[in-house]
Design a protein around this motif. Structure first.
Motif: not given
Length: 200
Positions: A171-198
């Motif tokens: 919900e927090d816009e700043a937090e959402r922007e921070r997440w989106e800004a880091g997507l391009d540098s995220m590894t497959r493993e980190d992306a899988s962890e984040a998906i599992g977390q959500f």
């Protein structure tokens, strides 16, 4: 048709951000599996060189007007006898610097260091040839990334799915922007962890 419902939630500020964790892992060179450690291990080993010293007659002839000049050249060859570095060293005998042995050693050492310096550049280009990255004539290619370097990054499918999850759950816009800004540098493993977390 099955649909998945996600609860909208805000991540705890105490919990480390996955992107920060990824950056921390990327800099953890103490990890034996780190890509930099692997690269260094490939380069480590025993290198055999022959150093041949001789008077640098060209320099002596060029500077014949300089009294007390001594000049030495050093040729470094690899184990196959191929030259990989050539260096020059010189010194001048003066009333300030009268030690013959010391001056000779300085001259010899200077030529060796000069040869070692040029050998480093030659060896770099030879290593690039070995790794099929570039030839010495194609210096621009020396900085070309290897094909497999980007293979560990998150796939487009993972990033698209994460964008959906982020918009639904953060919900927090700043937090959402921070997440989106880091997507391009995220590894497959980190992306899988984040998906599992959500998706919990």
């Amino acid at each position: 048709m099955n649909t998945t419902t996600f609860k909208r939630r805000t991540l705890s500020p105490i919990q480390p951000h996955p992107i920060e964790l990824a950056r921390k892992r990327a800099m953890d060179t103490q990890d034996p599996e780190h890509v930099m450690r692997k690269e260094i291990q490939k380069l480590c080993g025993t290198y055999q060189f022959t150093a041949t010293f001789s008077e640098d007659t060209d320099t002596l002839a060029t500077f014949r007007h300089v009294p007390g000049l001594i000049a030495v050249q050093c040729l470094l060859k690899d184990k196959d006898g191929k030259p990989v570095g050539k260096g020059h060293g010189s010194a001048i005998l003066t009333r300030i610097n009268r030690g013959i042995e010391r001056t000779a050693f300085i001259c010899l050492n200077a030529s060796f260091l000069s040869a070692a310096n040029s050998a480093c550049k030659v060896m770099d280009s030879l290593r690039l040839d070995t790794h099929d990255l570039a030839t010495p004539k194609d210096l621009g290619g020396a900085y070309r990334a290897r094909e497999d370097e980007g293979s560990h990054l998150a796939s487009d499918k993972q990033k698209a799915y994460l964008r959906q999850l982020i918009s639904l759950n953060v919900e927090d816009e700043a937090e959402r922007e921070r997440w989106e800004a880091g997507l391009d540098s995220m590894t497959r493993e980190d992306a899988s962890e984040a998906i599992g977390q959500f998706a919990r």
